[in-house]
Enzyme design. Sequence first.
Site, short mmCIF file in Angstrom:
data_model
loop_
_atom_site.label_atom_id
_atom_site.label_comp_id
_atom_site.label_asym_id
_atom_site.label_seq_id
_atom_site.Cartn_x
_atom_site.Cartn_y
_atom_site.Cartn_z
N GLU A 56 0.85 -1.18 0.00
CA GLU A 56 0.00 0.00 0.00
C GLU A 56 0.89 1.23 0.00
O GLU A 56 1.95 1.25 0.64
CB GLU A 56 -0.92 0.04 1.22
CG GLU A 56 -1.80 1.29 1.25
CD GLU A 56 -2.83 1.31 2.37
OE1 GLU A 56 -3.73 2.17 2.32
OE2 GLU A 56 -2.74 0.47 3.28
N CYS A 245 -6.50 1.37 2.70
CA CYS A 245 -7.46 2.46 2.86
C CYS A 245 -7.51 3.39 1.66
O CYS A 245 -8.54 4.01 1.40
CB CYS A 245 -7.13 3.25 4.12
SG CYS A 245 -7.57 2.40 5.65
N ASN A 377 -12.53 -2.92 0.84
CA ASN A 377 -11.49 -2.99 1.87
C ASN A 377 -12.02 -2.41 3.17
O ASN A 377 -12.34 -1.23 3.24
CB ASN A 377 -10.26 -2.21 1.43
CG ASN A 377 -9.20 -2.15 2.51
OD1 ASN A 377 -8.47 -3.10 2.71
ND2 ASN A 377 -9.11 -1.02 3.21
N GLU A 378 -12.17 -3.25 4.18
CA GLU A 378 -12.50 -2.81 5.54
C GLU A 378 -13.75 -1.94 5.62
O GLU A 378 -13.77 -0.95 6.36
CB GLU A 378 -11.31 -2.08 6.15
CG GLU A 378 -10.11 -2.95 6.40
CD GLU A 378 -9.01 -2.25 7.18
OE1 GLU A 378 -9.21 -1.08 7.56
OE2 GLU A 378 -7.96 -2.86 7.42
#
Length: 825
Positions: A56, A245, A377-378
């Site tokens: 990331e 994120c 994602n999350e």
Amino acid sequence: MARRRWRLGLTLGALLAGTLGAGPGAAAEPAAYTISVDAAGTGAKIDDTMYGVFYEDINRAADGGLYAELVQNRSFEYRPADNAAYTPLTSWTVSGGARAVEDDGRLNDRNRTYLSLDAGALVTNAGYNTGIAVEKGKRYDFSVHARAGRAAPLTVTLHDAHGELAEGRRVVARGGWAEYRATFTARRTSTTGRLTVAAARPAALDMVSLFPRDTYKGRENGLRKDLAEKIEALHPGFLRFPGGCLVNTGSHEGYDETSGWERRRSYQWKDTIGPVEERATNANFWGYNQSYGLGYYEYFQFAEDIGAMPLPVVPALVTGCGQNRATDDPALLRRHIQDTLDLIEFANGPVSSEWGGKRADMGHPEPFRLTHIGVGNEENLPKEFFTRFEQFRTAIEAAHPDITVIANSGPDDAGTTFDEAWRLSRESGVDMVDEHYYNSPQWFLENNERYDAYDRAGPEVFLGEYASQGNTFGNALAEAAFMTGLERNADIVKLASYAPLLANKDYVQWQPDMIWFDNARSWGSANYETQKLFMTNVGDEVVPSTASTTPTTSGPITGAVGLSTWATSAAYDDVEVTGSDGTTLLSDDFSAGDDRWTKATGAGSWAVQDGAYVQSDEAAENTLVTAGDPAWQNYDLRVKATKKSGREGFLVAFGVKDTGNYYWWNLGGWNNTRSAVEKSVGGAKQTMTENATTIETGRTYDLHVEVRGRQVSLYVDGQRWGGFTDDKVAEPFRQVVTRDAATGELIVKVVNAQASPARTAIDLGAGTEVAGPARVTTLAADPAAQNTADERPVQPRSSTFDGVGSTFSYTFPAHSVTFMRIRTG
């Protein structure tokens, strides 16, 4: 990575407490253990892709990191939208007339800003960290896009405070926008270099670039060699990219006139391919600009170069990481679904297809062999996420039935979001679910058996992000103990990757991290060495084995009580602590002031106001104040709490031993999106229980914590909120055995995460024939040890052991990870 960020503040003592406190105390004599191996037996098959890496762009992992560009802000695109301190001339100094211009004279629509230089003006770039790093004798390739109304000589110099680093170069810009190139050869080594461009006549500049010629695999627009080689040395089975994120936060609109050239966008792969000067720019979620010079083509190429399966992640139009917004725009959703189908065509399609042709045009006519793709994602909104996920999945499986589409279970290892996400995935037959969690070393020692009870009917598990909140060897030991459980459950845990991968030491938003670097050096952390040992010694199947455990004793939860806030002003009143027999331990209505309370962290602004104890500083974090006796046990804590203003809610602590060891009830945490009880051991936290409770401003809540032994029950306004029993054992001695089919070796992997050596009787089973000595690789160090740029106390040591047989004894050092390869006949 939605959990509150793990910043730089853990003390050495806290880390030691978090790791060493997990096992029995130090002993003068070795502890005695047994390991029994069924050498003829077979267990779960271990896929070649079991362990991989998660990349990331965090901590300057791309620009200023893996992406080898040495010029910062090369296209003058920095903006306050990326970072409040940014301007188009961030990292540049100017002399004479030089202006950042945004008008129709730009290089192209996506490259919105260029630099206008008057005659005699010059600009100098400072690079990253201490400056541009060059090495004596190495070549560096300069390029610039320029235009000039008449021939404009540009003098380019590479220098530091001591003078020239290379012979200067001169290019002449003529007419409209064109690219000009030159090459430097460094005369000496420096880490404080500067690049200066001086204009003899008026000229416009954009895309001012300097690359080392010696990139990874020698590729243009390439990767920093030392970082890429450290990743390659892990032998990763997969490369998950680009996040994280930054994948699913911000706007999901395009970078175009319709969106007003929106800078805070989710990561959209089409922005990142094609000529670098035509790629979009974006505000990185982690607080800086990302140029997309390192884009999807480069990720696919890198995965291929290191022999890893590419595993991209695309946004699902539900933001995560604390933003928690679902975009309700059917047309935009359809566009993103089509973009994902186009991505698969870009990776796998023939050159005759539209997107396969674009891949070929970029230099790779062969397909990249994409087999897995993550969607989202999350996300903390599991129902909204899953509604959109299913539309992605349906479209992908209809067009590409051979592609595995991966869902996710949110940002934590448990809780309401986790449970709901898993329920939805099971009920709809999802193939694989991506789990993420960052927990204390204690949690990893306690949860080795996490996956033993997972339903083998599926879905399978992709452990896409995990780490134990520190870069000491003690943290790495806890992770290693946990990894033995991952391997034992390789039939259900199919993929696993530590996170994050990279961190530039001068631009850190999150730690721990696996590989650290500055502008000239890089080093693997203790966690890197541990991951590398596992990743390069996986084996092909699990061999059944059992081991004895460490005797433990466990008493009740003990500790004082506390009040705290996080970016919030709150008022507390009528604090009552009573023993289980009804005895009053503490009663405080604050009518006599706050003399009974200790400002444990020293943060915030506490004062008695209007008969209540008020913390009034909205910016302050972790403002813990405590009262009572650390020996208290079996008690009830009651308090009235009112949120006055701010981002979150209340923090009510119990079982408080000190500022690093306690429990707290975090009501309205994570920007008032959910609530949880967190246990802190040595400053490293783990979640004990959670739900979706949020806190209203101005409302008074009656809170009640009941502690009985190791069982805790919690109540809000007289109604049960939840509870937990903290009775898991943090076992410090863990093992797993695998078989390497190619060599015929058993790989006995033992983690001893305690201060005592572990004298162990190992039984490979009657009749097991052993050929020759065992090959042993050991990581052993002080649990506080950390690798740095200058020191590497954590590194593998190789040896042989002649005493191996069908039964034998071996003493595993204190604080160690040992891999023993035993050839069987």
